[in-house]
Motif scaffolding. Structure first.
Motif, mmCIF file in Angstrom:
data_model
loop_
_atom_site.group_PDB
_atom_site.id
_atom_site.type_symbol
_atom_site.label_atom_id
_atom_site.label_comp_id
_atom_site.label_asym_id
_atom_site.label_seq_id
_atom_site.Cartn_x
_atom_site.Cartn_y
_atom_site.Cartn_z
ATOM 1 N N GLU A 1 0.827 -1.209 0.000
ATOM 2 C CA GLU A 1 0.000 0.000 0.000
ATOM 3 C C GLU A 1 0.861 1.259 0.000
ATOM 4 O O GLU A 1 0.574 2.224 -0.720
ATOM 5 N N VAL A 2 1.927 1.265 0.798
ATOM 6 C CA VAL A 2 2.827 2.419 0.845
ATOM 7 C C VAL A 2 3.550 2.582 -0.491
ATOM 8 O O VAL A 2 3.750 3.706 -0.972
ATOM 9 N N PHE A 3 3.918 1.477 -1.108
ATOM 10 C CA PHE A 3 4.584 1.542 -2.414
ATOM 11 C C PHE A 3 3.650 2.131 -3.472
ATOM 12 O O PHE A 3 4.061 2.965 -4.278
ATOM 13 N N VAL A 4 2.378 1.707 -3.453
ATOM 14 C CA VAL A 4 1.389 2.251 -4.401
ATOM 15 C C VAL A 4 1.189 3.739 -4.142
ATOM 16 O O VAL A 4 1.077 4.543 -5.083
ATOM 17 N N GLU A 5 1.131 4.142 -2.854
ATOM 18 C CA GLU A 5 1.001 5.565 -2.495
ATOM 19 C C GLU A 5 2.196 6.357 -3.013
ATOM 20 O O GLU A 5 2.041 7.475 -3.520
ATOM 21 N N GLY B 1 3.906 10.352 -7.562
ATOM 22 C CA GLY B 1 4.849 10.690 -8.624
ATOM 23 C C GLY B 1 6.297 10.720 -8.183
ATOM 24 O O GLY B 1 7.144 11.277 -8.891
ATOM 25 N N LEU B 2 6.585 10.143 -7.023
ATOM 26 C CA LEU B 2 7.972 10.109 -6.552
ATOM 27 C C LEU B 2 8.789 9.158 -7.419
ATOM 28 O O LEU B 2 8.289 8.137 -7.903
ATOM 29 N N GLU B 3 10.034 9.473 -7.570
ATOM 30 C CA GLU B 3 10.910 8.688 -8.446
ATOM 31 C C GLU B 3 11.168 7.301 -7.853
ATOM 32 O O GLU B 3 11.487 7.152 -6.661
ATOM 33 N N LEU B 4 10.983 6.274 -8.686
ATOM 34 C CA LEU B 4 11.307 4.921 -8.278
ATOM 35 C C LEU B 4 12.744 4.613 -8.664
ATOM 36 O O LEU B 4 13.200 5.001 -9.737
ATOM 37 N N ASN B 5 13.434 3.928 -7.795
ATOM 38 C CA ASN B 5 14.798 3.497 -8.105
ATOM 39 C C ASN B 5 14.955 2.026 -7.730
ATOM 40 O O ASN B 5 14.013 1.383 -7.263
#
Length: 801
Positions: free
Chosen positions: A206-210, A215-219
């Protein structure tokens, strides 16, 4: 005309020159590059001797250098010799202490700088957060940050979240995370990891989906974090595809590759893990460790370990744990013992997780005494150590020892977890002690484990195996939110207790109330149909499984084949078998067992030979099917060959069921001495079923002495088994020992034992019809006897032809 440029290299003055020029500060800095602490000490002495003082800038340089090498004695000396050290000087030493987890010294130094009137800055707290080694220290630093107004800094929040989560205080981590108004991808990644570490996998997702929705950058770090929460191969494939798309796998860092491999191994997709490994340009020791975990068997795992050693990689405990976990039979147990010796040599035996892996290895191989030796050797034992030892005892039939170990665990004030309770419930189930089941149930309630769905299912199963079906039903009735796992547990115990009609009725109730069902539900209900030989119901449930798209489930596939075989429609079973996945061992086993039950030895043998062509390795059930077919066909030589191949070719340990087949076969063909020799040579004690097979054979072939021995052993194991008395009575009568026959019948009367009459039954039109010997109570008994006479006359006529 080309312009020629000349690079003029300016040579730095030597330390001697700098000292001659009275430039002691620069000489001191230059000495650091030579990595000679004694030279630095000598120059520092000259600096003090010549009246110079250590200023904060020079002191910071010296402290930063020596803390890199954990030389804190010199670092502290330079700090204390510094005139008016500033916060930067203190930060250099606190940072160095944090790097080497010297939390106590770092906090004392923090108290000192505050005592001297210096105001800590963001860098000070950043280092302190990294240094925290316990929950108490993290709370202290967090409190100071709140007091001085630093708590909302996002780079500190991520550290606090990580520390709280590692200490098991996930609620504090959540509060810290939600109180920060300006979160970045680092803080979100820390929260995702925190949930994973504490087993809150759904919240992690859930936190990852949030994080994505903001729009935070995924790395690669955030993807690695959420992979730890995934147990679905489809989710892993999506993350893998995203990583490929954005180019995360093209760098030199392997941690995302390794996390993808770990997920594929967890989900049983070992071939995908191997493909991932092959794509890594420069695999590190973690990559190799995951590749060992993806090995198809212990032989391949040990081959990979040799390659790893040949390439001079620095081994770690995870490599050894994965290697030891691959040992699952006596065939490679010797290699496992060599790895144990290697662990002693390199000092890995001091690592508790290595000891736990060794305990599990010996437990899986049936070497309980060796497992206990490792357990006793461990200086520090965690909950996994106790769980592994309890599971080892339970899985190998030492139920009392498993319960004693659990009691010792409580005496040492160790808190059992869900794995402990599951192992104990398994031991209680096998011991069939209702009193112990209730005691463990009480402990589960007191410990708060009833919130765990799997624990409720284990309780239902345990009561069912202790012949307390009403208790199983009561546990289920007390649950507010019932799910498929709970329903499946009760359905399983109903089938186990031969209450097949009740299991089918339970299924109808679930289906009628639109509750969720899964592949396990269908496989259990199909077993009930198979036991009742209810072909009509079996076909209906097969259709429902097809409609619900569970027909590709390996357990449903094998249950369908088994149902058709037991209902006598071997052709339908063959059609179902042709549609299964070729690497489904359960499907192969079901088809082979069906052929064995129908006396088709050659078809069983052909399937057994075809398995290797499809790359399917046989297991204990496969060999049980082959031995059963040999038993029905009276093939002694072939059965002995297969029994020896179990351990010689596939490293499998014959169990009681395999030896029971051999004893039954030898008894059927009249080789009674051979049957007795097989019993004597068994590495495990024979059970009542084996002695009863031998007694029946002795009665048929009139071997009085051996029959009496088998009867006495059987009475020791089951003193109230009426079948034993009947068989012994027949044996005495055969030998003309009428006085002994009278004594047995008198003893049966005194014990109120009477043999339940045998009967046949058939399921037609949704109703089960029972028939006893000479029974005329059936409404259609006249028609049935007329048909039997016709069949008998037809059989006699066929025999004469």
């Amino acid at each position: 005309m080309k312009r020629l440029t000349h690079s003029i290299s300016i040579q730095k003055p030597s330390i001697r020159t700098l000292l001659n020029q009275n430039n002691h500060s620069q000489a001191l800095k230059s000495s650091l590059a030579l990595l000679s602490p004694l030279l630095t000490d000598q120059i520092y002495s000259l600096l003090i001797k010549n009246g110079h003082h250590l200023d904060p800038i020079l002191s910071t340089t010296l402290i930063s250098h020596f803390t890199k090498f954990a030389d804190f004695r010199r670092a502290f000396r330079f700090l204390f010799d510094t005139q008016n050290p500033d916060i930067i000087t203190y930060n250099a030493l606190i940072s160095g202490l944090a790097r080497f987890c010297q939390s106590g010294s770092a906090l004392k130094l923090f108290d000192r700088l505050r005592y001297q009137g210096l105001r800590p800055d963001a860098f000070t707290f950043s280092s302190l957060v990294k240094a925290c080694g316990s929950l108490q220290e993290n709370e202290i630093v967090h409190g100071v940050c709140l007091k001085l107004g630093f708590s909302s800094r996002v780079y500190l929040v991520s550290g606090f979240v990580e520390n709280y989560a590692k200490s098991g205080e996930i609620v504090s981590a959540e509060m810290c995370f939600r109180d920060c108004l300006d979160l970045d991808n680092v803080a979100y990644t820390a929260m995702v990891c925190g949930y994973v570490w504490n087993g809150e996998f759904d919240k992690s997702k859930e936190v990852f989906v949030e994080m994505r929705s903001l729009g935070l950058e995924l790395n690669e770090f955030s993807l690695t974090a959420v992979l730890g929460a995934s147990f679905d191969v489809k989710e892993g494939e999506q993350i893998h595809g995203f990583g490929v798309k954005v180019g995360f796998f093209s760098g030199v860092c392997n941690h995302l590759n390794n996390a993808i491999m770990n997920l594929y191994v967890r989900c049983g997709q070992k071939l995908d893990a191997v493909k991932m490994f092959d794509e890594i340009t420069e695999p590190d020791v973690v990559s190799w460790s995951e590749r060992i975990a993806a090995a198809c068997d212990g032989v391949e795992a040990f081959g990979l370990f040799k390659d790893l050693r040949f390439n001079d990689f620095q081994l770690n405990e995870y490599t050894m744990i994965n290697l030891l976990s691959s040992v699952g039979g006596e065939r490679i147990l010797r290699a496992g013992k060599q790895i144990q010796a290697f662990c002693y040599k390199v000092g890995f035996m001091e690592v508790v997780s290595i000891g736990n892996a060794l305990i599990s290895m010996y437990g899986k191989c049936g070497q309980v005494n060796d497992a206990r030796s490792i357990f006793d050797y461990l200086i520090f034992k965690d909950s996994v150590s106790w769980n592994s030892m309890i599971a080892g005892y339970s899985e190998n039939g030492f139920f009392n020892q498993a319960l004693d170990m659990f009691c010792h665990m409580l005496e040492f004030s160790l808190i059992p977890n869900g794995y402990t309770m599951a192992s104990i419930l398994e031991a209680v189930s096998n011991s069939k002690s209702l009193k112990q089941a209730m005691q463990v149930h009480s402990h589960i309630i007191k410990s708060g484990f009833l919130l765990d769905d799997s624990m409720i299912s284990c309780l239902i199963t345990t009561y069912g195996k202790c012949n307390a079906l009403n208790e199983s039903k009561r546990v289920l009735s007390e649950i507010d939110k019932k799910n498929a796992v709970h329903i499946n547990a009760l359905a399983s115990v109903l089938v186990y207790a031969s209450c097949h009609a009740e299991a089918l009725e339970l299924y109808r109730t679930i289906w009628g109330s639109c509750r969720e069902v899964n592949g396990s539900t269908f496989s259990i209900v199909l077993k009930a149909c198979a036991a009742m030989t209810d072909l009509e119901q079996g076909k209906a449930i097969h259709c429902l499984a097809l409609k619900a798209r569970y027909d590709q489930d390996i357990f449903v596939e094998s249950a369908v084949i088994d149902m058709y075989c037991k209902c006598g429609t071997i052709e339908d079973a063959k059609r179902a078998f042709r549609k299964i996945c070729r690497d489904s061992l359960a499907g192969w086993n079901a088809m082979m067992m069906g052929y064995a039950q129908h006396g088709c030895y050659h078809k069983v043998s052909n399937l057994f030979n075809k398995m290797s062509k499809f790359g399917v390795k046989p297991d204990e059930i496969t060999y049980l099917a082959v031995l059963t077919s040999c038993c029905h066909a009276g093939l002694v030589r072939e059965a002995r060959t297969y029994l020896s191949c179990m351990s010689d070719l596939h490293g499998l340990i014959p169990q009681l069921e395999h030896y029971a087949c051999m004893v039954d076969l030898l008894g059927r063909v009249g080789l009674l001495e051979g049957a007795k020799m097989t019993i004597d040579q068994m590495p495990i004690p024979p059970d009542a079923h084996i002695w009863q097979s031998l007694l029946s054979a002795c009665t048929i072939y009139g071997n009085i002495d051996l029959g009496l021995l088998a009867g006495s052993k059987l009475l020791e194991l089951q003193p109230d088994n009426e079948s034993t008395y009947v068989l012994l009575s027949n044996l005495y009568a055969l030998a003309g020992m009428w006085n002994d026959v009278g004594k047995l019948r008198k003893e049966m009367k005194e014990k109120f034992l009477c043999k339940e009459p045998g009967y046949s039954w058939i399921h037609v039109g949704g109703y089960t019809h029972h028939f006893y010997a000479g029974d005329t109570s059936h409404s259609q008994s006249k028609e049935i006897y007329k048909e039997l006479i016709k069949l008998y006359e037809h059989m006699v006529a066929t025999a004469k032809l």
